[in-house]
Design a protein around this motif. Structure first.
Motif, PDB file in Angstrom:
ATOM      1  N   PHE A   1      47.866 112.988 120.912  1.00  0.00           N
ATOM      2  CA  PHE A   1      48.711 114.110 121.689  1.00  0.00           C
ATOM      3  C   PHE A   1      48.630 113.769 123.027  1.00  0.00           C
ATOM      4  N   GLN A   2      47.490 113.273 123.533  1.00  0.00           N
ATOM      5  CA  GLN A   2      47.124 113.294 124.734  1.00  0.00           C
ATOM      6  C   GLN A   2      48.060 112.372 125.591  1.00  0.00           C
ATOM      7  N   ILE A   3      48.591 111.346 125.032  1.00  0.00           N
ATOM      8  CA  ILE A   3      49.291 110.245 125.673  1.00  0.00           C
ATOM      9  C   ILE A   3      50.693 111.063 126.008  1.00  0.00           C
ATOM     10  N   THR A   4      51.270 112.032 125.300  1.00  0.00           N
ATOM     11  CA  THR A   4      52.320 112.538 125.536  1.00  0.00           C
ATOM     12  C   THR A   4      52.583 113.835 126.432  1.00  0.00           C
ATOM     13  N   ARG A   5      51.311 113.887 127.384  1.00  0.00           N
ATOM     14  CA  ARG A   5      51.114 115.383 128.048  1.00  0.00           C
ATOM     15  C   ARG A   5      52.455 115.575 129.109  1.00  0.00           C
ATOM     16  N   ARG A   6      52.564 114.401 129.823  1.00  0.00           N
ATOM     17  CA  ARG A   6      53.591 114.370 130.926  1.00  0.00           C
ATOM     18  C   ARG A   6      54.776 114.592 130.334  1.00  0.00           C
ATOM     19  N   LYS A   7      55.015 114.068 129.089  1.00  0.00           N
ATOM     20  CA  LYS A   7      56.388 114.020 128.415  1.00  0.00           C
ATOM     21  C   LYS A   7      56.622 115.691 127.998  1.00  0.00           C
ATOM     22  N   LEU A   8      55.587 116.264 127.198  1.00  0.00           N
ATOM     23  CA  LEU A   8      55.615 117.700 127.039  1.00  0.00           C
ATOM     24  C   LEU A   8      55.831 118.569 127.945  1.00  0.00           C
ATOM     25  N   LEU A   9      55.372 118.131 129.152  1.00  0.00           N
ATOM     26  CA  LEU A   9      55.347 119.064 130.334  1.00  0.00           C
ATOM     27  C   LEU A   9      56.959 118.982 130.915  1.00  0.00           C
ATOM     28  N   SER A  10      57.685 117.871 130.746  1.00  0.00           N
ATOM     29  CA  SER A  10      58.958 117.802 131.448  1.00  0.00           C
ATOM     30  C   SER A  10      59.924 118.436 130.353  1.00  0.00           C
ATOM     31  N   THR A  11      59.596 118.400 128.984  1.00  0.00           N
ATOM     32  CA  THR A  11      60.477 119.006 127.867  1.00  0.00           C
ATOM     33  C   THR A  11      60.378 120.570 127.830  1.00  0.00           C
TER      34      THR A  11
ATOM     35  N   TYR B   1      44.628 121.694 130.957  1.00  0.00           N
ATOM     36  CA  TYR B   1      45.362 120.968 132.282  1.00  0.00           C
ATOM     37  C   TYR B   1      46.976 120.787 132.262  1.00  0.00           C
ATOM     38  N   PRO B   2      47.263 120.723 130.996  1.00  0.00           N
ATOM     39  CA  PRO B   2      48.869 120.590 130.902  1.00  0.00           C
ATOM     40  C   PRO B   2      49.427 122.107 131.500  1.00  0.00           C
ATOM     41  N   TRP B   3      48.691 123.149 130.985  1.00  0.00           N
ATOM     42  CA  TRP B   3      48.995 124.313 131.341  1.00  0.00           C
ATOM     43  C   TRP B   3      48.961 124.539 132.906  1.00  0.00           C
ATOM     44  N   ALA B   4      47.986 124.355 133.610  1.00  0.00           N
ATOM     45  CA  ALA B   4      47.911 124.269 135.001  1.00  0.00           C
ATOM     46  C   ALA B   4      48.877 123.593 135.720  1.00  0.00           C
ATOM     47  N   GLU B   5      49.363 122.169 135.184  1.00  0.00           N
ATOM     48  CA  GLU B   5      50.330 121.261 135.729  1.00  0.00           C
ATOM     49  C   GLU B   5      51.725 122.249 135.415  1.00  0.00           C
TER      50      GLU B   5
END
Length: 348
Positions: free
Chosen positions: A6-16, A57-61
């Motif tokens: 899951f970690q490698i998709t973090r930026r993708k998750l944020l954008s979507t 971290y994704p929530w903070a971003e």
């Protein structure tokens, strides 16, 4: 057994997810140029662990992104205190943003017990069901006095992890000294015959080494997160969980008061929507990794026999009935809420 990290998709998750949120958030037309507000956040799970990396971290971003950089979250390099202290750190304003487990605060979160019972299913379903049923139907925000509630979630199904002990019959619980997080699981273990030992999860490793406990109640992710894989010899698994733990993430009222009303509204809406989703994915993946590490270490993971499951069911039924009666006295239909929760999860 393959599973995409899951970690490698973090930026993708944020954008979507940020794009998706534009359909659910009533974003103000044009916000005034404002100074940057930096909020401190204390994280007491390992910062390099799967949960922190894939939830906090994704929530903070996401907060920085939806506010166009007007609000930043500064995740501290070490926690401000032990896990049970974080609610009071928020209430006192010493901490801007934090999270904790409802079971650490005895008596304050009666309605939240709906997410702590046995057989509630996996992390993915349970976390989102808890946010919906407790947060909305049982008006969970009313119990979070003194803070600004941001989100609700659960970890994955809790297991019984032991050192030099096994549980293959109901009698095997007798005399076990087991670390628990408080709340429902503490009562369950005691009623099954174990000696309940409440303690912070960060203290579990040393307690196992010292021999002051025989085991812990953790989800699979906890074995890796709190570095006890090498201290465990046996895991009794109920796939839908001996128990669960319910969590909240909040902001101090003092921090909320510092923010412009538009940004606070954005943060609350985004967090309420995304924290359960991020948590569901993060804990589900972390459980997978934790279980794989236990298997790789050669630790026996045994599905609990029916006699053990029946013993848990008997004790659990008493707690569920007592909770439902307590809810009825407060004007809530607890039995129906619990049945709805199980329909929303893989707990059946």
């Amino acid at each position: 057994m393959n599973k995409t990290p899951f970690q490698i998709t973090r930026r993708k998750l944020l954008s979507t997810t940020t794009a998706a949120m534009t359909t659910t958030l009533a974003t103000p037309g044009i916000l005034r140029a404002q100074a940057v507000n930096t909020l401190t956040m204390s994280v007491w799970v390992p910062l390099q662990g799967d949960v922190a990396q894939n939830l906090f971290y994704p929530w903070a971003e996401g907060i920085e992104e939806i506010t166009d950089g007007r609000v930043k979250i500064d995740i501290l390099p070490s926690p401000m205190g032990p896990p049970p202290a974080h609610l009071e750190l928020l209430r006192s304003g010493q901490l801007d943003v934090g999270f904790s487990i409802h079971g650490y605060s005895q008596g304050e979160f009666a309605r939240a017990k709906i997410g702590q019972f046995s057989f509630l299913g996996d992390a993915y379903g349970a976390s989102q069901a808890f946010s919906k049923v407790y947060g909305q139907l049982l008006r969970g925000s009313e119990e979070h006095t003194g803070i600004t509630l941001l989100g609700l979630f659960q970890h994955g199904p809790g297991m019984l992890m032991l050192r030099d002990k096994v549980v293959r019959t109901a009698e095997d619980f007798q005399g076990l000294r087991v670390r628990t997080s408080g709340g429902y699981i503490s009562g369950l273990m005691s009623d099954l015959g174990a000696t309940n030992v409440p303690m912070s999860p960060t203290d579990a490793r040393q307690a196992l080494i010292d021999g002051t406990i025989d085991g812990v109640c953790f989800p699979f992710e906890g074995a890796k997160a709190f570095n006890i894989v090498d201290q465990i010899t046996y895991v009794s698994e109920i796939p839908s969980g001996y128990y669960n733990a319910t969590w909240f993430q909040g902001m101090s009222n003092a921090a909320a008061a510092r923010l412009p009303a538009e940004d606070l509204a954005l943060i609350r809406s985004y967090s309420n929507e995304m924290i359960p989703v991020l948590a569901a994915k993060a804990f589900d993946y972390a459980d997978y990794i934790g279980k794989e590490q236990l298997i790789a270490a050669g630790i026996e993971i045994e599905t609990a026999p029916q006699s053990v499951i029946n013993a848990v069911k008997d004790v659990a039924a008493n707690y569920e009935s007592a909770w439902s009666a307590e809810m009825a006295a407060s004007g809530f239909e607890g039995e129906r809420a619990l049945a709805f929760t199980r329909r929303l999860t893989s707990g059946g």
